[in-house]
Design a protein around this motif. Structure first.
Motif, PDB file in Angstrom:
ATOM      1  N   SER A 332      61.303  28.937  82.886  1.00  0.00           N
ATOM      2  CA  SER A 332      61.042  29.323  81.499  1.00  0.00           C
ATOM      3  C   SER A 332      59.557  29.505  81.201  1.00  0.00           C
ATOM      4  N   ALA A 333      58.686  29.131  82.132  1.00  0.00           N
ATOM      5  CA  ALA A 333      57.240  29.213  81.909  1.00  0.00           C
ATOM      6  C   ALA A 333      56.800  30.672  81.788  1.00  0.00           C
ATOM      7  N   ALA A 334      55.885  30.936  80.857  1.00  0.00           N
ATOM      8  CA  ALA A 334      55.417  32.310  80.631  1.00  0.00           C
ATOM      9  C   ALA A 334      54.554  32.795  81.789  1.00  0.00           C
ATOM     10  N   LEU A 335      53.655  31.925  82.271  1.00  0.00           N
ATOM     11  CA  LEU A 335      52.793  32.286  83.388  1.00  0.00           C
ATOM     12  C   LEU A 335      53.311  31.650  84.660  1.00  0.00           C
ATOM     13  N   THR A 336      53.237  32.397  85.747  1.00  0.00           N
ATOM     14  CA  THR A 336      53.696  31.856  87.028  1.00  0.00           C
ATOM     15  C   THR A 336      52.556  31.905  88.038  1.00  0.00           C
ATOM     16  N   GLU A 357      55.113  26.398  73.563  1.00  0.00           N
ATOM     17  CA  GLU A 357      54.627  26.369  74.960  1.00  0.00           C
ATOM     18  C   GLU A 357      53.107  26.360  75.020  1.00  0.00           C
ATOM     19  N   ILE A 358      52.584  25.634  75.994  1.00  0.00           N
ATOM     20  CA  ILE A 358      51.167  25.688  76.374  1.00  0.00           C
ATOM     21  C   ILE A 358      51.128  26.068  77.855  1.00  0.00           C
ATOM     22  N   SER A 359      50.568  27.220  78.166  1.00  0.00           N
ATOM     23  CA  SER A 359      50.541  27.672  79.560  1.00  0.00           C
ATOM     24  C   SER A 359      49.601  26.812  80.394  1.00  0.00           C
ATOM     25  N   PHE A 360      49.829  26.840  81.683  1.00  0.00           N
ATOM     26  CA  PHE A 360      49.034  26.013  82.604  1.00  0.00           C
ATOM     27  C   PHE A 360      47.584  26.491  82.634  1.00  0.00           C
TER      28      PHE A 360
END
Length: 835
Positions: A332-336, A357-360
């Motif tokens: 489900s994470a936006a950035l991979t 969400e907070i991206s990595f």
């Protein structure tokens, strides 16, 4: 944030005109002309062309043409092989050469890297490579991978104003940076500046073969000088001097040069089929001599890819429940990135729509997602243990201690460890002012990941270790992490050291350290080069495998440089061999092919050096006795069949196994005894025929032979006074040439003994092809020499049946005598001490 506009077309043209344009720099500087010049001016080629000039001066046009042809073919084989490799490498470079998006005239456009100028505003997004140096103008969670430059696999978060280095890759996020340094001023090009000069590296076998050739050349030069002095004193005619000089010049084993060139070319072609591009023709043979293998970690030993090792639940939840939550979270994470992909590949679960969400970010060291779905409800975070530690609810001390102990145990194994933690209520993760906000979290599980070894890496390294080759890993990563990976690759308890500790060591301390240590971590390019140099200085034959710009200096310093196809252009350009598709599959076949090439070239050297030395000794002995010169220039052409053909075929028959033989030792214990013992028989044979034919012709030449002799010699019987003398010389020379040619062929039976009777120098070989080849060549030789056209070409006379019978008897005695010498090792006892 200010609006970015970029340069205008006119500003670009002005900067191009001012020389502020980017351009590619080839690390090795190897142009097509450089390759041609290197092969045309090699030691072998210069020897052959020098001999050709001498023969032209002497008027021996036919021999000069043959010598020139051999020299040209020798140069062409090496040239074509290296040009083919360069052409393939250029194609790889073209495919690897990125195009970039720049901002010009307030709009984005795609340009070639060579069209960039200083001041260009360049866009970076996930997957892009930075091709010039610059500073970041704006950033949306931009992270860079600088492993090709520094060797460190860590992802580096970049903020506005941070430096972007050429050769690094954008892993996640996006942004724009301004080109400050282009062309030779770029960091990557500066780093490879010392590697731009091509320096050919000779293998130990090449050096020994060159030594033997130089030795025979020196003997030939001394003989030529002595013969001219003797000719002046004894009044030899100009024709006699010319013929003798041509024969003496022909003693140089130039057939060996062609054999070596063809063997290298065939070996390179075979390895190309296995998946390796050979840039230097001697690279495959060079691999055989390697006793220390150095290699980079990131991108070389590993595949720039992470693998999920394990998920360890912390607390009451089951492993299945924790794994399912982690699987849904990762999908489900936006950035991979590579880490997220490894977790997705190793877990099950479905993608959900996040509530918040907070991206990595590597700056924070964690990411977070809140879900408000029937399948998953709550707030979850994933990241480094140390980064999430302040956000943990530490009320349950036993749980926190379990987390600490388990995490430390995984870290000690060299694994990368992430913490997965959660909160039961889904919360908005963006606090006041848009700053990230986390509630107090409960640890749910630990995720351990490991670097993925490249396919066949472990098996290849195990094979090298079984052969006694030391393995040393030179990496920019933490030594403990590298050591853990080395254990996966098969190294047992390797000793590790950090590169900073090498600084300041004196020569002896450094030598001892690099000898004992297997893992070198936190290494910069200069320290990698230092380690390789220290190993080479201690007499090791070092191979270096790398992929990044940070490996270029050490690849150049190593005896054999091997690059990965996916590595930087600079690394591929300086390497002697490139592993296509980054596969180790070609290394073991290349190692076997190297052994085969070494054995074949050694055997060819034995044959051709034996021939040259034996002919030299025969000439000296015959001239000392006072008989006529024993050879005509054209008669040396017989050795192309008796020695040249088998020498080449032996390189094809040679076994791919180690032989405990020293080339120079074998010259003393095999080649020299053969040359001396064969010379004694040859001179005796020549003297016998000289006196025997003189007696037979005392009453005149038989009528049945007059016509053939007149046709061969061009003289008229009864008119030319020297007719009888020339006939005697022709017959004696013919039988001498026959004996030497057949004796040289029989020598092969001692090099490849088909049965125990012949196994007095080497053990019996299961391959019977060399023996069958010997028998076939001997039969063909006898039959072909009965043809008048062959006799005329090589300046010999037809041999009657009774003469063949005498020759067979002499060869049998010679064979048994030489066998006795080898069996009792008389040469070794006389020439060599026990030491």
């Amino acid at each position: 944030m200010s609006v970015l506009v970029g340069l205008t077309d006119q500003e670009v043209k002005n900067r191009q005109a001012a020389g502020k344009r980017n351009f590619q720099i080839e690390a090795s500087g190897r142009s097509y002309w450089d390759i041609i010049r290197h092969n045309l001016l090699s030691f072998f080629s210069l020897v052959l062309f020098s001999i050709c000039i001498v023969l032209i001066v002497l008027g021996q046009w036919q021999d000069a043409q043959i010598t020139f042809s051999v020299g040209l073919v020798n140069a062409l084989i090496g040239t074509l092989q290296e040009i083919r490799a360069k052409h393939q490498l250029d194609k790889i470079s073209i495919f690897a050469l990125p195009r970039v998006i720049v901002l010009r005239n307030q709009r984005e456009q795609e340009v070639a890297t060579t069209d960039l100028v200083k001041g260009d505003v360049i866009r970076l997004q996930a997957g892009d490579q930075a091709v010039v140096d610059g500073r970041l103008l704006n950033s949306n969670l931009l992270e860079m991978d600088e492993s090709l430059i520094t060797g460190e696999a860590d992802h580096i978060h970049k903020d506005v104003g941070d430096e972007i280095l050429s050769g690094s890759f954008c892993i996640s996020g996006d942004g724009y940076y301004q080109a400050d340094k282009v062309g030779e001023d770029c960091f990557a090009n500066q780093l490879t500046a010392a590697a731009r000069t091509f320096e050919p590296m000779l293998t130990p076998l090449q050096k020994r073969v060159n030594y033997i050739v130089r030795l025979i050349m020196m003997i030939a030069l001394i003989m030529g000088a002595i013969f001219y002095i003797a000719g002046f004193v004894q009044g030899f005619t100009l024709l006699e001097n010319i013929k003798a000089t041509a024969v003496i010049t022909g003693l140089v084993p130039y057939g060996l040069f062609l054999t070596v060139a063809v063997t290298y070319a065939l070996g390179s072609a075979r390895i190309a089929q296995q998946g390796a591009l050979v840039q230097q023709s001697n690279a495959v043979e060079s691999l055989h001599h390697v006793d220390v293998l150095c290699m980079d970690k990131t991108g070389t030993l590993t595949a720039n890819k992470m693998l999920l090792d394990a998920i360890i639940p912390i607390g009451a939840e089951s492993k299945e429940d924790v794994s399912e939550k982690i699987g849904r979270y990762s999908r489900s994470a936006a950035l991979t990135n590579a880490t997220n992909k490894a977790i997705v590949d190793g877990t099950a679960g479905s993608k959900l729509s996040p509530f918040s969400e907070i991206s990595f970010s590597s700056g924070r060291g964690w990411s977070a997602i809140a879900f408000d779905q029937p399948e998953l409800k709550g707030t979850f975070a994933m990241g480094a243990v140390g980064s999430l530690w302040p956000h943990l609810d530490d009320d349950d001390e036993e749980l926190i201690e379990d987390l600490r102990t388990t995490a430390l145990g995984l870290v000690e194994q060299g694994l990368r460890v992430l913490l997965f933690a959660g909160h039961e209520v889904p919360e908005n993760l963006n606090g006041e002012g848009g700053e990230p906000h986390l509630p107090k979290l409960k640890p749910l599980g630990l995720i351990s990941l490991q670097n993925e070894l490249r396919p066949l890496a472990a098996e290849t390294l195990a094979e090298f270790a079984n052969l006694g080759i030391q393995l040393k890993i030179l990496s920019g990563d933490n030594p403990d992490t590298v050591a853990a990976l080395a254990k996966q690759a098969g190294l047992d308890n390797p000793k590790a050291i950090s590169g900073s500790k090498l600084t300041g060591m004196d020569v002896s301390e450094l030598a001892e350290t690099v000898e004992e240590t297997a893992i070198f971590g936190r290494m910069n390019p200069e320290q990698k080069q230092l380690v390789v140099s220290a190993l080479v200085d201690q007499g090791h034959y070092v191979a270096m495998i790398g992929d990044g710009v940070n490996d270029v200096l050490s690849l150049k310093k190593a005896n054999l440089g091997i690059a990965m196809q996916s590595g930087s252009n600079a690394t591929r350009n300086v390497a002697d061999m490139v592993l296509l598709n980054d596969s180790y599959a070609a290394l073991i076949p290349a190692l076997a092919q190297g052994k085969k090439m070494v054995n074949g070239i050694r055997d060819a050297t034995y044959l051709l050096a034996s021939r040259g030395l034996c002919y030299a000794l025969v000439i000296i002995a015959v001239m000392m006795i006072g008989l006529t010169f024993p050879f005509e220039p054209s008669q040396l052409g017989l050795t192309a069949f008796s020695v040249g053909v088998p020498a080449f075929l032996l390189t094809l028959f040679a076994p791919a196994k180690d032989r405990d033989e020293s080339l120079l030792h074998s010259v003393l214990t095999f080649v020299l005894p053969f040359a001396v013992f064969t010379m004694l028989f040859a001179v005796g044979f020549y003297v016998y025929y000289d006196f025997e034919i003189t007696d037979e012709l005392a009453d005149g030449v038989p009528e049945r032979m007059v016509e053939r002799f007149e046709e061969t010699t061009g003289l008229v019987y009864g008119v030319d006074a020297q007719f009888d003398e020339v006939v005697i010389t022709f017959i004696s020379q013919t039988n001498l040439s026959n004996f030497l040619s057949l004796a040289t062929m029989l020598m092969i039976l001692f090099l490849y003994p088909p049965y125990p009777f012949f196994a007095v120098w080497r053990p019996v070989t299961p391959d019977k092809r060399p023996a069958l080849m010997t028998v076939g060549l001997m039969i063909t030789y006898v039959l072909v020499l009965e043809l008048n056209v062959v006799q005329d070409r090589f300046g010999i006379i037809g041999t009657p049946e009774w003469a063949w019978g005498v020759l067979a008897g002499v060869l049998a005695v010679w064979f048994l005598g030489f066998r006795l010498i080898l069996k009792h090792k008389w040469a070794e006892k006389i020439l060599l001490t026990e030491d």
